[in-house]
Design a protein around this motif. Structure first.
Motif, PDB file in Angstrom:
ATOM      1  N   GLU A 157       2.214   0.624   6.236  1.00 31.42           N
ATOM      2  CA  GLU A 157       2.577  -0.447   5.263  1.00 31.42           C
ATOM      3  C   GLU A 157       3.435  -1.595   5.844  1.00 31.42           C
ATOM      4  O   GLU A 157       3.548  -2.765   5.659  1.00 31.42           O
ATOM      5  CB  GLU A 157       3.305   0.014   4.039  1.00 31.42           C
ATOM      6  CG  GLU A 157       2.147   1.018   3.245  1.00 31.42           C
ATOM      7  CD  GLU A 157       1.206   0.220   2.428  1.00 31.42           C
ATOM      8  OE1 GLU A 157       1.605  -0.845   1.667  1.00 31.42           O
ATOM      9  OE2 GLU A 157       0.014   0.684   2.823  1.00 31.42           O
ATOM     10  N   GLU A 189       1.566  -7.486  11.668  1.00 29.37           N
ATOM     11  CA  GLU A 189       0.068  -7.853  12.057  1.00 29.37           C
ATOM     12  C   GLU A 189      -0.116  -9.364  12.060  1.00 29.37           C
ATOM     13  O   GLU A 189      -0.682  -9.974  13.224  1.00 29.37           O
ATOM     14  CB  GLU A 189      -0.577  -7.443  10.697  1.00 29.37           C
ATOM     15  CG  GLU A 189      -2.256  -7.599  11.143  1.00 29.37           C
ATOM     16  CD  GLU A 189      -3.058  -6.970   9.863  1.00 29.37           C
ATOM     17  OE1 GLU A 189      -4.225  -7.082  10.202  1.00 29.37           O
ATOM     18  OE2 GLU A 189      -2.465  -6.007   9.393  1.00 29.37           O
ATOM     19  N   ASP A 190       0.400 -10.188  11.318  1.00 32.52           N
ATOM     20  CA  ASP A 190       0.145 -11.926  11.404  1.00 32.52           C
ATOM     21  C   ASP A 190       1.036 -12.503  12.502  1.00 32.52           C
ATOM     22  O   ASP A 190       0.802 -13.687  12.692  1.00 32.52           O
ATOM     23  CB  ASP A 190       0.372 -12.447  10.035  1.00 32.52           C
ATOM     24  CG  ASP A 190       1.748 -12.224   9.495  1.00 32.52           C
ATOM     25  OD1 ASP A 190       2.592 -11.547  10.241  1.00 32.52           O
ATOM     26  OD2 ASP A 190       2.053 -12.976   8.528  1.00 32.52           O
ATOM     27  N   ASP A 203       1.519  -3.678   8.522  1.00 26.58           N
ATOM     28  CA  ASP A 203       0.783  -4.834   7.675  1.00 26.58           C
ATOM     29  C   ASP A 203       1.558  -5.871   7.233  1.00 26.58           C
ATOM     30  O   ASP A 203       1.099  -6.973   6.983  1.00 26.58           O
ATOM     31  CB  ASP A 203      -0.042  -4.022   6.716  1.00 26.58           C
ATOM     32  CG  ASP A 203      -0.951  -2.993   7.006  1.00 26.58           C
ATOM     33  OD1 ASP A 203      -1.217  -3.009   8.096  1.00 26.58           O
ATOM     34  OD2 ASP A 203      -1.359  -2.336   6.122  1.00 26.58           O
ATOM     35  N   GLU A 204       2.968  -5.593   6.721  1.00 29.10           N
ATOM     36  CA  GLU A 204       3.744  -6.569   6.226  1.00 29.10           C
ATOM     37  C   GLU A 204       4.432  -7.377   6.894  1.00 29.10           C
ATOM     38  O   GLU A 204       4.527  -8.550   6.862  1.00 29.10           O
ATOM     39  CB  GLU A 204       4.806  -5.998   5.038  1.00 29.10           C
ATOM     40  CG  GLU A 204       5.595  -6.722   4.286  1.00 29.10           C
ATOM     41  CD  GLU A 204       4.700  -7.841   3.364  1.00 29.10           C
ATOM     42  OE1 GLU A 204       5.322  -8.803   2.909  1.00 29.10           O
ATOM     43  OE2 GLU A 204       3.846  -7.151   2.665  1.00 29.10           O
ATOM     44  N   LYS A 244      -5.182 -10.728  13.378  1.00 28.87           N
ATOM     45  CA  LYS A 244      -6.387 -10.005  12.649  1.00 28.87           C
ATOM     46  C   LYS A 244      -6.661  -8.894  13.740  1.00 28.87           C
ATOM     47  O   LYS A 244      -6.777  -8.962  14.823  1.00 28.87           O
ATOM     48  CB  LYS A 244      -7.578 -10.719  12.498  1.00 28.87           C
ATOM     49  CG  LYS A 244      -7.268 -12.153  11.543  1.00 28.87           C
ATOM     50  CD  LYS A 244      -8.463 -12.941  11.528  1.00 28.87           C
ATOM     51  CE  LYS A 244      -8.174 -14.055  10.318  1.00 28.87           C
ATOM     52  NZ  LYS A 244      -7.005 -14.848  10.846  1.00 28.87           N
ATOM     53  N   GLU A 245      -7.030  -7.723  12.949  1.00 37.28           N
ATOM     54  CA  GLU A 245      -7.700  -6.452  13.672  1.00 37.28           C
ATOM     55  C   GLU A 245      -9.104  -6.954  14.222  1.00 37.28           C
ATOM     56  O   GLU A 245     -10.029  -7.144  13.477  1.00 37.28           O
ATOM     57  CB  GLU A 245      -7.871  -5.316  12.701  1.00 37.28           C
ATOM     58  CG  GLU A 245      -8.387  -3.864  13.707  1.00 37.28           C
ATOM     59  CD  GLU A 245      -8.823  -3.136  12.619  1.00 37.28           C
ATOM     60  OE1 GLU A 245      -9.696  -2.259  12.910  1.00 37.28           O
ATOM     61  OE2 GLU A 245      -8.640  -3.188  11.584  1.00 37.28           O
TER      62      GLU A 245
END
Length: 505
Positions: free
Chosen positions: A363, A370-371, A366-367, A410-411
């Motif tokens: 989590e 990732e970006d 992701d927060e 993005k994955e």
């Protein structure tokens, strides 16, 4: 459905053509070249003194995209898949009465025609075709959108992709690139000695990834079947059986929400390589990208919206380390469940306190991370709790020998050294069942046959999946997955909903 007055006018023209002995839907084309080839082979016309060659004859065909009708002559532009060509149609070059009675009155933008003639250059310097024979191949009864505005409604473009392709040649280019990517992907893996295989698309047990499946029913067997989430477990059965390098370019189905990077059905390649590890796959992935860029003739630095992606700069970062070095999460909390929960609450983030440590680390990733991953980045060493099919690390048993590749936030790919210990795999599945019982409807199902297959022994193997749709998005600077799918999933329009309700009643 054809009550519109403009459509009725065109239908009437089709009927008039029939009365005049002209089939508005002919099927005897004699086209002998494409527009792009015509333009390429006739560039020398510019050097000729009179800028024409009446001894050359070509027959091309295409859809009328522009029509400037004059008294005794007209200029048109026709388009085929390869390009657009200006043609000159004069009354005196056609059979008597054809220009005034058939051409002027019944041919219009949108129709598909075939023309024969010779090359010449207009006074404005445009290589064109001087027509001496014209055949109507297909009468278009629905008028095209106005040329200069095209189709502004993106939803209409997706629903009526055929119209989008007619009006926007750039859209066709995107799908040419997509086709080349799939073709090159197949060739790359075949050249590496991989065998292309096919596995079922309807599964008795949904598996291969954490996702909610689509359910269908097999009438003859009287059982439910699940549309393929991923081909992974079937491909690994083939490794058990003795194949050492297999791949499948596959369509997968996941019953989840739709957004800019998710469509319920999508295309990926999955491949499995015996006697290799995830580290070998990192090097193979770099080779794959180099191969694509070389054969697509693309620069290694590509724009993506406001970003620039340098596809020559790959990096590797362990997931836990990335939380701090990239995400800015304090290092002293990343390995402690209670501290992560407190941190997320402090940051006003929604947090499920029932999640385990590995899930919470996911989590945070992701927060906060990732970006921020713009250039190609391999995130490695995923927690066991969020990697039910990956092999445990020998040095760090709470982590796995796994990576995900991220580009532009993005994955793009997921890979790992495969778990081949049947007892460990059985325990992982049991853990997934417990998660499902606790309310996780995307948790993995138990697949006893797969565990049984592993019990016969699977060679050390590395496997990977690459999302073709997202990859094409990166290469074409598209920011919605719908723009790289010819027919993306769409919400039903009102009359479809009404029809469905009537059928149910």
């Amino acid at each position: 459905m054809f009550e519109n007055k403009y459509i009725q006018q065109r239908i009437e023209k089709a009927n008039v053509l029939r009365e005049l002995g002209v089939n508005p839907y002919a099927n005897d084309s004699s086209r002998n070249t494409t527009i792009s080839k015509y333009l390429n082979v006739n560039t020398d016309i510019f050097q000729k003194e009179d800028k024409r060659d009446e001894n050359r004859k070509y027959t091309v065909a295409g859809r009328i995209k522009f029509f400037r009708l004059m008294g005794k002559a007209s200029f048109l532009k026709i388009e085929d898949e390869s390009g657009i060509l200006q043609i000159y149609v004069a009354r005196d070059n056609l059979p008597e009465g054809f220009y005034n009675d058939i051409f002027k009155k019944n041919v219009e933008v949108g129709d598909i025609i075939e023309v024969s003639g010779y090359p010449f250059v207009t006074n404005k310097g445009e290589l064109s075709l001087h027509v001496h024979e014209l055949t109507i191949l297909t009468k278009s009864i629905s008028p095209l959108p106005e040329k200069y505005h095209g189709i502004q409604d993106k939803e209409l473009r997706y629903r009526q992709r055929y119209l989008d392709l007619i009006m926007n040649s750039e859209v066709r280019k995107t799908f040419h690139i997509r086709s080349k990517v799939i073709s090159l992907t197949r060739r790359f893996f075949e050249d590496k000695g991989f065998l292309e295989v096919e596995t079922p698309m309807m599964h008795p047990i949904p598996g291969g990834a954490n996702a909610k499946p689509f359910v269908t029913h097999h009438n003859s067997l009287g059982v439910d079947r699940f549309l393929r989430i991923a081909p992974e477990l079937y491909l690994k059965r083939l490794i058990v059986g003795g194949f050492e390098a297999v791949f499948e370019i596959n369509r997968n189905f996941r019953n989840e929400g739709m957004d800019a990077t998710h469509n319920p059905e999508f295309t990926s390649i999955e491949f499995y390589w015996a006697y290799k590890t995830y580290k070998d796959l990192i090097e193979l992935t770099k080779e794959y990208f180099e191969y694509l860029f070389e054969h697509l003739d693309l620069p290694t630095i590509l724009p993506y919206g406001d970003l620039e992606i340098d596809f020559s700069k790959f990096s590797e970062v362990p997931l836990i380390e990335s939380l701090t070095t990239i995400g800015g999460v304090p290092a002293d909390i990343t390995e402690d469940k209670d501290k992560i929960i407190a941190y997320m609450k402090e940051k006003n983030l929604e947090v499920n306190t029932n999640l385990n440590l590995g899930q919470l680390q996911g989590e945070l990733f992701d927060e906060y991370v990732e970006d921020k991953l713009i250039n190609p980045t391999f995130i490695t060493e995923y927690p066991v709790e969020i990697s039910p099919l990956a092999r445990r690390s020998d040095e760090k048993p709470h982590l796995t020998d796994r990576f995900e590749l991220f580009i532009a936030g993005k994955e793009i790919a997921n890979a790992f050294s495969e778990l081949n210990d049947p007892l460990d795999q059985l325990q992982r599945f049991e853990g997934q069942i417990a998660a499902k019982d606790a309310g996780d409807d995307e948790a993995h199902e138990m697949d006893e046959d797969f565990v049984n297959a592993l019990s016969y022994g699977m060679a050390p193997t590395a496997g990977q999946g690459i999302g073709i749709d997202r990859l094409v998005m990166m290469l074409t600077n598209e920011h919605s997955i719908r723009d790289v799918l010819l027919f993306p999933a769409m919400k039903p329009i009102k009359h479809e909903i009404d029809l469905h309700a009537e059928e149910e009643n």
